[in-house]
Scaffold this motif. Structure first.
Motif, PDB file in Angstrom:
ATOM      1  N   GLU A 219       0.827  -1.205   0.000  1.00 16.73           N
ATOM      2  CA  GLU A 219       0.000   0.000   0.000  1.00 16.73           C
ATOM      3  C   GLU A 219       0.863   1.258   0.000  1.00 16.73           C
ATOM      4  OE1 GLU A 219      -2.730  -0.142   3.237  1.00 16.73           O
ATOM      5  OE2 GLU A 219      -3.833  -1.884   2.451  1.00 16.73           O
ATOM      6  N   ALA A 220       1.948   1.241   0.769  1.00 13.16           N
ATOM      7  CA  ALA A 220       2.825   2.409   0.823  1.00 13.16           C
ATOM      8  C   ALA A 220       3.503   2.650  -0.517  1.00 13.16           C
ATOM      9  CB  ALA A 220       3.877   2.224   1.918  1.00 13.16           C
ATOM     10  N   ALA A 221       3.902   1.598  -1.216  1.00 12.93           N
ATOM     11  CA  ALA A 221       4.512   1.759  -2.539  1.00 12.93           C
ATOM     12  C   ALA A 221       3.512   2.371  -3.517  1.00 12.93           C
ATOM     13  CB  ALA A 221       5.019   0.417  -3.053  1.00 12.93           C
ATOM     14  N   GLY A 222       2.277   1.922  -3.443  1.00 14.54           N
ATOM     15  CA  GLY A 222       1.245   2.520  -4.296  1.00 14.54           C
ATOM     16  C   GLY A 222       1.034   3.986  -3.982  1.00 14.54           C
ATOM     17  N   ARG A 223       1.103   4.325  -2.700  1.00 12.75           N
ATOM     18  CA  ARG A 223       0.938   5.719  -2.291  1.00 12.75           C
ATOM     19  C   ARG A 223       2.071   6.582  -2.823  1.00 12.75           C
ATOM     20  NH1 ARG A 223      -2.470   9.504  -1.802  1.00 12.75           N
ATOM     21  NH2 ARG A 223      -2.195  10.960  -0.071  1.00 12.75           N
ATOM     22  N   VAL A 224       3.289   6.053  -2.872  1.00  9.02           N
ATOM     23  CA  VAL A 224       4.428   6.794  -3.419  1.00  9.02           C
ATOM     24  C   VAL A 224       4.135   7.259  -4.842  1.00  9.02           C
ATOM     25  CG1 VAL A 224       6.806   6.543  -4.244  1.00  9.02           C
ATOM     26  CG2 VAL A 224       6.199   5.769  -1.951  1.00  9.02           C
ATOM     27  N   THR A 225       3.605   6.375  -5.663  1.00 10.66           N
ATOM     28  CA  THR A 225       3.320   6.757  -7.053  1.00 10.66           C
ATOM     29  C   THR A 225       2.181   7.767  -7.118  1.00 10.66           C
ATOM     30  OG1 THR A 225       1.826   4.856  -7.356  1.00 10.66           O
ATOM     31  CG2 THR A 225       4.146   4.542  -7.913  1.00 10.66           C
ATOM     32  N   GLU A 226       1.190   7.619  -6.247  1.00  7.60           N
ATOM     33  CA  GLU A 226       0.087   8.594  -6.225  1.00  7.60           C
ATOM     34  C   GLU A 226       0.584   9.995  -5.878  1.00  7.60           C
ATOM     35  OE1 GLU A 226      -2.703   7.147  -3.396  1.00  7.60           O
ATOM     36  OE2 GLU A 226      -3.201   5.331  -4.526  1.00  7.60           O
ATOM     37  N   LEU A 227       1.648  10.068  -5.068  1.00  8.90           N
ATOM     38  CA  LEU A 227       2.176  11.349  -4.609  1.00  8.90           C
ATOM     39  C   LEU A 227       3.255  11.915  -5.533  1.00  8.90           C
ATOM     40  CD1 LEU A 227       2.423  10.483  -0.801  1.00  8.90           C
ATOM     41  CD2 LEU A 227       0.765  12.027  -1.883  1.00  8.90           C
ATOM     42  N   GLY A 228       3.488  11.248  -6.657  1.00 10.06           N
ATOM     43  CA  GLY A 228       4.436  11.778  -7.634  1.00 10.06           C
ATOM     44  C   GLY A 228       5.798  11.133  -7.625  1.00 10.06           C
ATOM     45  N   GLY A 229       6.010  10.113  -6.775  1.00 12.59           N
ATOM     46  CA  GLY A 229       7.258   9.366  -6.776  1.00 12.59           C
ATOM     47  C   GLY A 229       7.172   8.190  -7.736  1.00 12.59           C
ATOM     48  N   ARG A 230       8.134   7.287  -7.638  1.00 15.56           N
ATOM     49  CA  ARG A 230       8.112   6.119  -8.533  1.00 15.56           C
ATOM     50  C   ARG A 230       8.645   4.891  -7.805  1.00 15.56           C
ATOM     51  NH1 ARG A 230      13.367   5.571 -11.098  1.00 15.56           N
ATOM     52  NH2 ARG A 230      14.718   7.282 -10.427  1.00 15.56           N
ATOM     53  N   ILE A 231       8.256   3.740  -8.299  1.00 11.09           N
ATOM     54  CA  ILE A 231       8.719   2.471  -7.754  1.00 11.09           C
ATOM     55  C   ILE A 231       9.916   2.005  -8.570  1.00 11.09           C
ATOM     56  CG2 ILE A 231       8.124   0.046  -7.363  1.00 11.09           C
ATOM     57  CD1 ILE A 231       5.218   0.950  -6.942  1.00 11.09           C
TER      58      ILE A 231
END
Length: 267
Positions: A219-231
């Motif tokens: 869930e936290a990794a998904g949130r990173v992308t939602e906030l403009g970061g990347r996996i």
């Protein structure tokens, strides 16, 4: 750790703080506030625009803003505790490392230096005075592990042993090509060195990686992308628990981890 603990002065050689220098302080504050629930207070004025991130009123990390004319890599920096920054800086030089900044005073907070090991991985030294470093450990949103990612462990492992007194323990595994050392102090693991050979990212070189605890890695990794970061590396099961390597919007790379043994909802 299964529960949060407040920090006191760390044994020399123990990771005690992490900080990040970015181009846009405000937008970076917003990213980590949304991801980890951090709040902020101003840090030492000697460091320029700088804030300390808080969880439950306790300091967990620092974020600073680079001068507009500086174009340094945006990366999380691991700081190792020392009782004498000047003596440790001299030991770093004599063992083949480099001292790039300091040691210098950060007001009444402590004394700081920015260094690199013989293969070029950057880390900090922190001689605590009023600021002991990270004051909360084990809770979601806190740094819980620090790992040096480098070409191989043989040479650089000896550097950390000589400078900081670490006892390096080889990780036993069925795979002979798994190059991993645990750095121990007083019998306790405090950090690790992971030799990845040719798998080392060409755009980063040897580097210290900060692991931040989360309730749910996926869930936290998904949130990173939602906030403009990347996996960078998607969620997977590793030595430290369920991990994912990600980058914030400015490109600072870090690892999310759900440590094994922590009960759901444990702080």
């Amino acid at each position: 750790m299964t529960e949060a603990a407040e920090a006191t002065r760390r044994t020399p050689g123990t990771p005690c703080w992490v900080s990040l220098m970015v181009h846009s302080l405000g937008t970076t504050e917003d990213f980590y506030a949304d991801l980890f629930g951090w709040e902020y207070v101003p840090g030492p004025e000697q460091l320029g625009p700088y804030v300390r991130a808080l969880l439950d009123g306790r300091e967990v990390a620092g974020i600073g803003e680079m001068p507009p004319d500086r174009h340094l890599p945006v990366a999380w920096t691991t700081y190792l505790a020392t009782d004498d920054a000047d003596a440790t800086a001299e030991a770093i030089r004599s063992c083949g490392g480099t001292v790039a900044v300091g040691p210098l005073d950060a007001g009444i907070a402590g004394r700081v230096a920015i260094c690199s090991d013989p293969l070029g991985a950057i880390f900090g030294l922190w001689q605590a005075q009023s600021h002991m470093g990270t004051r909360l450990h084990g809770a979601p949103g806190t740094p819980v592990w620090n790992e040096l990612v480098t070409q191989d462990t043989s040479t650089v492992g000896k550097f950390y042993e000589h400078v900081f007194g670490h006892e390096a323990q080889t990780h036993s595994t069925a795979s002979d090509d798994f190059d991993y050392l645990t750095l121990r102090l007083e019998g306790h693991p405090v950090a690790a060195v992971h030799g990845v050979g040719r798998s080392l990212p060409h755009d980063r070189g040897p580097h210290w990686m900060t692991y931040f605890e989360v309730e749910n890695t996926d869930e936290a990794a998904g949130r990173v992308t939602e906030l403009g970061g990347r996996i960078i590396e998607p969620p997977r099961d590793g030595l430290s628990g369920r991990v994912a390597t990600v980058a914030d919007p400015e490109g600072a790379v870090f690892t999310l981890v759900r440590s094994p043994g922590r009960a759901p909802g444990a702080a």
